[in-house]
Motif scaffolding. Structure first.
Motif, PDB file in Angstrom:
ATOM      1  N   ARG A   1     158.736  29.477   7.862  1.00 32.87           N
ATOM      2  CA  ARG A   1     158.036  30.711   8.226  1.00 32.87           C
ATOM      3  C   ARG A   1     158.692  31.428   9.404  1.00 32.87           C
ATOM      4  O   ARG A   1     158.629  32.647   9.519  1.00 32.87           O
ATOM      5  CB  ARG A   1     156.569  30.409   8.554  1.00 32.87           C
ATOM      6  CG  ARG A   1     155.729  30.122   7.317  1.00 32.87           C
ATOM      7  CD  ARG A   1     154.243  30.150   7.588  1.00 32.87           C
ATOM      8  NE  ARG A   1     153.778  28.975   8.325  1.00 32.87           N
ATOM      9  CZ  ARG A   1     153.256  29.006   9.515  1.00 32.87           C
ATOM     10  NH1 ARG A   1     153.127  30.147  10.174  1.00 32.87           N
ATOM     11  NH2 ARG A   1     152.841  27.902  10.105  1.00 32.87           N
ATOM     12  N   SER A   2     159.319  30.644  10.299  1.00 35.74           N
ATOM     13  CA  SER A   2     159.939  31.223  11.493  1.00 35.74           C
ATOM     14  C   SER A   2     161.389  31.623  11.258  1.00 35.74           C
ATOM     15  O   SER A   2     162.001  32.250  12.125  1.00 35.74           O
ATOM     16  CB  SER A   2     159.865  30.225  12.656  1.00 35.74           C
ATOM     17  OG  SER A   2     158.531  29.846  12.910  1.00 35.74           O
ATOM     18  N   GLY A   3     161.937  31.229  10.115  1.00 36.86           N
ATOM     19  CA  GLY A   3     163.335  31.550   9.838  1.00 36.86           C
ATOM     20  C   GLY A   3     164.300  30.784  10.708  1.00 36.86           C
ATOM     21  O   GLY A   3     165.426  31.232  10.976  1.00 36.86           O
ATOM     22  N   ILE A   4     163.877  29.608  11.171  1.00 42.88           N
ATOM     23  CA  ILE A   4     164.736  28.768  12.012  1.00 42.88           C
ATOM     24  C   ILE A   4     165.455  27.766  11.117  1.00 42.88           C
ATOM     25  O   ILE A   4     164.810  27.119  10.284  1.00 42.88           O
ATOM     26  CB  ILE A   4     163.898  28.037  13.076  1.00 42.88           C
ATOM     27  CG1 ILE A   4     163.233  29.054  14.010  1.00 42.88           C
ATOM     28  CG2 ILE A   4     164.746  27.064  13.879  1.00 42.88           C
ATOM     29  CD1 ILE A   4     162.242  28.445  14.977  1.00 42.88           C
ATOM     30  N   PRO A   5     166.760  27.617  11.257  1.00 44.30           N
ATOM     31  CA  PRO A   5     167.484  26.686  10.376  1.00 44.30           C
ATOM     32  C   PRO A   5     166.996  25.246  10.585  1.00 44.30           C
ATOM     33  O   PRO A   5     166.706  24.845  11.715  1.00 44.30           O
ATOM     34  CB  PRO A   5     168.952  26.838  10.812  1.00 44.30           C
ATOM     35  CG  PRO A   5     168.894  27.444  12.175  1.00 44.30           C
ATOM     36  CD  PRO A   5     167.663  28.287  12.215  1.00 44.30           C
ATOM     37  N   PRO A   6     166.912  24.480   9.491  1.00 40.40           N
ATOM     38  CA  PRO A   6     166.364  23.112   9.591  1.00 40.40           C
ATOM     39  C   PRO A   6     167.376  22.091  10.127  1.00 40.40           C
ATOM     40  O   PRO A   6     167.611  21.062   9.513  1.00 40.40           O
ATOM     41  CB  PRO A   6     165.975  22.810   8.133  1.00 40.40           C
ATOM     42  CG  PRO A   6     166.945  23.594   7.322  1.00 40.40           C
ATOM     43  CD  PRO A   6     167.201  24.859   8.093  1.00 40.40           C
ATOM     44  N   TYR A   7     167.970  22.412  11.276  1.00 44.50           N
ATOM     45  CA  TYR A   7     168.862  21.447  11.911  1.00 44.50           C
ATOM     46  C   TYR A   7     168.027  20.293  12.472  1.00 44.50           C
ATOM     47  O   TYR A   7     166.837  20.471  12.783  1.00 44.50           O
ATOM     48  CB  TYR A   7     169.665  22.094  13.035  1.00 44.50           C
ATOM     49  CG  TYR A   7     170.581  23.209  12.578  1.00 44.50           C
ATOM     50  CD1 TYR A   7     171.172  23.178  11.315  1.00 44.50           C
ATOM     51  CD2 TYR A   7     170.862  24.294  13.409  1.00 44.50           C
ATOM     52  CE1 TYR A   7     172.008  24.208  10.897  1.00 44.50           C
ATOM     53  CE2 TYR A   7     171.698  25.324  12.996  1.00 44.50           C
ATOM     54  CZ  TYR A   7     172.269  25.275  11.738  1.00 44.50           C
ATOM     55  OH  TYR A   7     173.097  26.280  11.333  1.00 44.50           O
ATOM     56  N   PRO A   8     168.627  19.098  12.613  1.00 41.99           N
ATOM     57  CA  PRO A   8     167.844  17.933  13.064  1.00 41.99           C
ATOM     58  C   PRO A   8     167.055  18.169  14.346  1.00 41.99           C
ATOM     59  O   PRO A   8     165.899  17.754  14.451  1.00 41.99           O
ATOM     60  CB  PRO A   8     168.916  16.846  13.249  1.00 41.99           C
ATOM     61  CG  PRO A   8     169.992  17.225  12.282  1.00 41.99           C
ATOM     62  CD  PRO A   8     170.019  18.732  12.278  1.00 41.99           C
ATOM     63  N   GLN A   9     167.690  18.853  15.341  1.00 39.22           N
ATOM     64  CA  GLN A   9     166.986  19.027  16.620  1.00 39.22           C
ATOM     65  C   GLN A   9     165.779  19.948  16.482  1.00 39.22           C
ATOM     66  O   GLN A   9     164.746  19.739  17.126  1.00 39.22           O
ATOM     67  CB  GLN A   9     167.940  19.549  17.714  1.00 39.22           C
ATOM     68  CG  GLN A   9     168.468  20.972  17.509  1.00 39.22           C
ATOM     69  CD  GLN A   9     169.757  20.996  16.728  1.00 39.22           C
ATOM     70  OE1 GLN A   9     169.986  20.137  15.880  1.00 39.22           O
ATOM     71  NE2 GLN A   9     170.616  21.970  17.027  1.00 39.22           N
TER      72      GLN A   9
END
Length: 357
Positions: free
Chosen positions: A22-30
């Motif tokens: 929903r936030s458009g943040i890439p699903p990187y581990p951190q």
């Protein structure tokens, strides 16, 4: 891992991925770790910050997620422990250098003494004797000065290392506490379970595990806000801790769930402890601090299981979890033990048999 624990973890994971999407943040581990931690609610300061962002209508960005990760998760207790360890290593290296320097001076002094011994075995003039005595006196003073310097450095190092050790002890204690409720955290609970099961296995003393879940906590949190929800968590933690004793360990298991390890306690005793805690929680009336508004009373459900030979932490937790869920399904605000759950299941089977007949 029990089925219920798997479902909880999966729920947190799905919530984290949903927030990322929903936030458009890439699903990187951190970033996944950041929002998974937010979903569990174990870091109240992080949750307050993210909730404020949502309330203000701000749109989360990758840069903001990076900032929050660096502030709340990257600079954690492990970094502080590493820093203290590095300082201790540097201090120990300084001690080694001071000792090496003193040993070099001592070896040189020993060589001077041996040389003087050889000279004294031969006949030498009065002038040569005086020169030798002056040289030995100078070497002795130099050796004394080196020893004094070494003593001062060792004294300073001893104080520094003692201070660093205290820092390490503080960091370790902090790493085992839940920051919101100030009782043991999941890491401390895991260590405590390993030790308690090992002791029960070796000695045969009884051991029970209690799992507690605050009833309707999510709706309460949504209605009155996270600050009031945090107040509830602290109240339950304080009540739990004040009603156990000795080698018992109270811990926050995650979210609104708590656990208590009860060594040297049989099932009957554990149920009594659980009932006392349940009644103590129900007896407390909650007030909203900002307005003194009465918010009513909270309740909790309890599951209690006893150690069986061959149990692992996972199997004991799984049985206590089943009892907890039975308490939830039976109407909440109650304690269900393994023995009671077995009796309930036997009664159900009996009813089925009668119906079939």
């Amino acid at each position: 891992m029990s089925e219920q624990e798997f479902k909880r973890a999966l729920g947190y994971a799905n919530s984290a991925f949903d927030l990322l999407k929903r936030s458009g943040i890439p699903p990187y581990p951190q970033f996944y770790e950041l929002l998974y931690t937010y979903s569990t609610g174990v870091n109240p300061t992080l949750n307050a910050r993210i909730n404020a962002i949502f309330r203000n209508g701000d749109s989360p960005t990758t840069n903001l997620a990076e900032t929050l990760y660096n502030e709340f998760l990257k600079s954690d207790v492990n970094d502080r422990m590493s820093s203290v360890s590095e300082r201790m290593h540097a201090r120990i290296e300084a001690v080694y250098e001071a000792i090496d320097s003193a040993m070099t001076t001592a070896n040189a002094y020993s060589g001077s003494l041996q040389s003087a011994s050889g000279d004294l075995e031969r006949e030498i003039s009065v002038a040569a004797m005086k020169e030798l005595a002056d040289k030995l006196l100078s070497e002795t003073r130099r050796m004394q000065e080196t020893n004094r310097s070494l003593e001062q450095k060792l004294e300073a190092s001893r104080d520094d290392i003692a201070s660093l050790q205290r820092d390490l002890d503080d960091v370790r204690r902090e790493s085992l506490l839940d920051p919101l409720t100030k009782i043991a955290n999941r890491k401390s609970f895991d260590e405590g379970m390993d030790g308690a099961i090992a002791e029960a296995s070796e000695t045969g003393v009884p051991l029970c595990l209690m799992i507690i879940d605050i009833d309707h906590f999510k709706s309460f949190n949504d209605t009155y806000g996270h600050q009031t929800g945090d107040q509830v968590l602290r109240l339950v933690a304080m009540t739990l801790k004040s009603n156990i004793k000795g080698k018992d360990l109270a811990a926050r298991y995650g979210g609104e769930e708590f656990v208590a390890i009860l060594p040297s306690t049989d099932m009957e005793g554990a149920v009594i402890v659980a009932e006392n805690i349940r009644k103590a929680i129900q007896a407390k009336e909650l007030l909203k601090r900002s307005t003194n508004e009465k918010l009513g009373r909270i309740t909790a459900s309890f599951g209690v299981a006893a150690y069986r030979p061959g149990d692992t932490p996972a199997t004991l937790i799984e049985r206590a979890d089943r009892c907890l869920y039975a308490a939830k399904h039976a109407g909440r605000n109650r304690v269900i033990s393994e023995s009671e759950l077995e009796a309930m299941q036997a009664q159900v089977e009996e009813t089925k048999d009668v119906s079939a007949a």
